[in-house]
Design a protein around this motif. Structure first.
Motif, PDB file in Angstrom:
ATOM      1  N   LEU A  99       0.821  -1.208   0.000  1.00  0.00           N
ATOM      2  CA  LEU A  99       0.000   0.000   0.000  1.00  0.00           C
ATOM      3  C   LEU A  99       0.856   1.260   0.000  1.00  0.00           C
ATOM      4  CD1 LEU A  99      -2.897  -0.919   2.466  1.00  0.00           C
ATOM      5  CD2 LEU A  99      -3.039  -0.649  -0.012  1.00  0.00           C
ATOM      6  N   GLU A 100       1.948   1.260   0.719  1.00  0.00           N
ATOM      7  CA  GLU A 100       2.813   2.446   0.759  1.00  0.00           C
ATOM      8  C   GLU A 100       3.413   2.760  -0.604  1.00  0.00           C
ATOM      9  OE1 GLU A 100       5.576   1.444   3.839  1.00  0.00           O
ATOM     10  OE2 GLU A 100       4.473   2.640   5.336  1.00  0.00           O
ATOM     11  N   GLN A 101       3.503   1.764  -1.469  1.00  0.00           N
ATOM     12  CA  GLN A 101       4.054   1.972  -2.799  1.00  0.00           C
ATOM     13  C   GLN A 101       2.972   2.172  -3.862  1.00  0.00           C
ATOM     14  OE1 GLN A 101       6.360  -1.576  -3.398  1.00  0.00           O
ATOM     15  NE2 GLN A 101       7.917  -1.031  -1.876  1.00  0.00           N
ATOM     16  N   HIS A 102       1.715   1.992  -3.474  1.00  0.00           N
ATOM     17  CA  HIS A 102       0.632   2.015  -4.466  1.00  0.00           C
ATOM     18  C   HIS A 102       0.105   3.446  -4.630  1.00  0.00           C
ATOM     19  CE1 HIS A 102      -2.758   0.750  -6.870  1.00  0.00           C
ATOM     20  NE2 HIS A 102      -2.361  -0.504  -6.775  1.00  0.00           N
ATOM     21  N   PRO A 103      -0.002   3.958  -5.876  1.00  0.00           N
ATOM     22  CA  PRO A 103      -0.454   5.345  -6.086  1.00  0.00           C
ATOM     23  C   PRO A 103      -1.935   5.572  -5.817  1.00  0.00           C
ATOM     24  CG  PRO A 103      -0.132   4.233  -8.186  1.00  0.00           C
ATOM     25  CD  PRO A 103       0.378   3.298  -7.133  1.00  0.00           C
ATOM     26  N   LEU A 104      -2.728   4.515  -5.767  1.00  0.00           N
ATOM     27  CA  LEU A 104      -4.172   4.688  -5.587  1.00  0.00           C
ATOM     28  C   LEU A 104      -4.591   4.708  -4.125  1.00  0.00           C
ATOM     29  CD1 LEU A 104      -5.613   2.417  -8.437  1.00  0.00           C
ATOM     30  CD2 LEU A 104      -5.128   4.866  -8.468  1.00  0.00           C
ATOM     31  N   TRP A 105      -3.723   4.303  -3.216  1.00  0.00           N
ATOM     32  CA  TRP A 105      -4.057   4.359  -1.792  1.00  0.00           C
ATOM     33  C   TRP A 105      -3.917   5.789  -1.306  1.00  0.00           C
ATOM     34  CZ3 TRP A 105      -0.590   3.884   2.887  1.00  0.00           C
ATOM     35  CH2 TRP A 105      -1.343   3.751   4.060  1.00  0.00           C
ATOM     36  N   ASP A 106      -4.943   6.301  -0.614  1.00  0.00           N
ATOM     37  CA  ASP A 106      -4.922   7.697  -0.171  1.00  0.00           C
ATOM     38  C   ASP A 106      -4.197   7.883   1.155  1.00  0.00           C
ATOM     39  OD1 ASP A 106      -6.661   6.585   1.610  1.00  0.00           O
ATOM     40  OD2 ASP A 106      -8.382   7.832   1.072  1.00  0.00           O
ATOM     41  N   GLY A 107      -3.699   6.807   1.765  1.00  0.00           N
ATOM     42  CA  GLY A 107      -2.930   6.912   2.995  1.00  0.00           C
ATOM     43  C   GLY A 107      -3.745   7.117   4.248  1.00  0.00           C
ATOM     44  N   THR A 108      -5.061   6.957   4.190  1.00  0.00           N
ATOM     45  CA  THR A 108      -5.907   7.229   5.348  1.00  0.00           C
ATOM     46  C   THR A 108      -6.027   6.019   6.273  1.00  0.00           C
ATOM     47  OG1 THR A 108      -7.170   8.825   4.050  1.00  0.00           O
ATOM     48  CG2 THR A 108      -8.159   8.056   6.093  1.00  0.00           C
ATOM     49  N   GLU A 109      -6.548   4.921   5.744  1.00  0.00           N
ATOM     50  CA  GLU A 109      -6.796   3.755   6.585  1.00  0.00           C
ATOM     51  C   GLU A 109      -6.407   2.482   5.851  1.00  0.00           C
ATOM     52  OE1 GLU A 109     -10.756   3.536   8.052  1.00  0.00           O
ATOM     53  OE2 GLU A 109     -10.832   5.620   8.711  1.00  0.00           O
ATOM     54  N   TRP A 110      -6.036   1.469   6.642  1.00  0.00           N
ATOM     55  CA  TRP A 110      -5.808   0.128   6.114  1.00  0.00           C
ATOM     56  C   TRP A 110      -5.859  -0.850   7.280  1.00  0.00           C
ATOM     57  CZ3 TRP A 110      -1.928  -3.392   7.307  1.00  0.00           C
ATOM     58  CH2 TRP A 110      -0.918  -2.907   8.156  1.00  0.00           C
ATOM     59  N   ALA A 111      -6.158  -2.102   6.973  1.00  0.00           N
ATOM     60  CA  ALA A 111      -6.200  -3.131   8.013  1.00  0.00           C
ATOM     61  C   ALA A 111      -6.235  -4.498   7.344  1.00  0.00           C
ATOM     62  CB  ALA A 111      -7.417  -2.948   8.920  1.00  0.00           C
ATOM     63  N   LEU A 112      -5.813  -5.505   8.118  1.00  0.00           N
ATOM     64  CA  LEU A 112      -5.932  -6.895   7.688  1.00  0.00           C
ATOM     65  C   LEU A 112      -6.282  -7.717   8.916  1.00  0.00           C
ATOM     66  CD1 LEU A 112      -3.898  -8.837   5.114  1.00  0.00           C
ATOM     67  CD2 LEU A 112      -4.266  -9.881   7.350  1.00  0.00           C
ATOM     68  N   ASN A 113      -7.443  -8.376   8.882  1.00  0.00           N
ATOM     69  CA  ASN A 113      -7.955  -9.102  10.040  1.00  0.00           C
ATOM     70  C   ASN A 113      -8.538 -10.436   9.599  1.00  0.00           C
ATOM     71  OD1 ASN A 113      -7.707  -6.897  12.149  1.00  0.00           O
ATOM     72  ND2 ASN A 113      -9.055  -5.873  10.671  1.00  0.00           N
TER      73      ASN A 113
END
Length: 339
Positions: free
Chosen positions: A271-285
């Motif tokens: 995600l840190e390298q992906h241009p489409l992620w806005d940097g707000t939220e992420w999770a994996l559960n």
């Protein structure tokens, strides 16, 4: 014969000159006020303005009747009058459209909220259609009143207006319902141009809103035409009503031996390298388990619905590839036991 021809040529020359002078004046004003788009938009009114001027001059000078040797009762004067009224209606529609478009452009420059811009865009588009329809109806009514026969039957038309109104209301019930539903949508802020909606299980983007229907662009570029009354009488999903950003989710059914912490780290790195992620939220559960698998959900935010869809595709592909290359045993398998 000679002087009427001179009058006609002078009328045409005066019309062209007036149109050119007005256009040049608007161009100079627009260049001096680049932050005011109204003046450049008013240049679109040049043709209806020239038509209005030429018909007004012809109506005043009346050279056609003398050139063609027409009598007063042959309708030349009436024909020019009808053209003048039609050109005035056309000019009014163009001016109103230019003013409303300038208001929208000005609002876009001073407002940084995309949701508000979409709401005002929808409202101004609907208002322009309503005003244009009213101008057309009024212009047509005035043109009809220039006929003596229409004035003569006016009293009988008024006497039967109640019955005609009832019959027309019953016949046009669906049309009127769509009309008022369109106004409710425009000013009720339930759906706007550019919103991502789900209608009958089909996701798309609202491309156009009219007084009777909405045009929704589907993911495969097809257009879904939906009556505006549908959005008033039936439930639908609007994914971008408050915020154009979306939370994308990816579900994976994996083996119980899956290293969840490592998979979570791989997701964050990607995600840190992906241009489409806005940097707000992420999770994996891990959201659920079955006798043979675990259900892993990866979530991430994106700026627009289109970005969210593409981000979801890319992350799903990346996580599966990561497990295939580094932990193939984590992919779900069908286990069998002996005895």
């Amino acid at each position: 014969m000679f002087w009427p021809l001179i009058t006609l040529l002078a009328t045409v020359a005066a019309t062209l000159a007036i149109g050119w002078i007005v256009d040049q004046a608007l161009q100079r004003i627009s260049a001096g006020h680049p932050d005011a788009p109204l003046w450049s938009l008013l240049r679109r009114c040049r043709i209806p303005l020239q038509l209005t001027v030429v018909t007004a001059l012809l109506l005043a000078a009346d050279p056609l009747k003398r050139i063609l040797h027409l009598k007063d009762d042959e309708g030349a004067h009436h024909l020019v009058l009808l053209l003048l009224l039609a050109s005035l209606g056309w000019l009014t529609v163009r001016v109103v459209a230019a003013v409303l478009e300038a208001v929208l452009s000005r609002y876009e420059t001073v407002t940084g909220d995309p949701a508000r811009v979409q709401r005002v865009h929808t409202q101004i588009s609907m208002l322009r259609r309503v005003v244009s329809a009213v101008i057309v109806v009024v212009t047509a009514a005035v043109m009809l009143l220039t006929f003596s026969a229409m004035r003569t039957v006016g009293a009988s038309l008024l006497a039967s207006a109640g019955i005609i109104g009832i019959v027309a209301g019953i016949a046009a019930q669906s049309t009127l319902g769509n009309f008022f539903a369109g106004l409710q949508i425009a000013f009720g802020d339930t759906v706007r141009i550019g919103d991502t909606v789900v209608v009958d299980g089909q996701q798309g983007t609202v491309e156009e809103i009219t007084l009777s229907y909405l045009v929704i662009r589907l993911w495969d570029q097809r257009r879904l035409i939906v009556p505006v009354s549908y959005f008033v009488n039936k439930p639908f999903e609007n994914w971008t009503r408050r915020d154009p950003g979306l939370l994308a989710a990816v579900l994976l059914h994996l083996d119980h031996t899956t290293p969840v912490d490592e998979l979570r780290t791989a997701l964050h790195t990607r995600l840190e390298q992906h241009p489409l992620w806005d940097g707000t939220e992420w999770a994996l559960n891990v959201t659920d388990t079955t006798p043979s698998t675990i259900v892993v959900r990866a979530t991430m935010t994106a700026r627009t619905p289109d970005d969210a869809a593409q981000l979801r595709f890319d992350i799903r592909e990346h996580l599966i590839a990561h497990l295939r290359d580094h932990h193939p045993h984590a992919l779900p398998r069908l286990r069998t036991t002996d005895g």
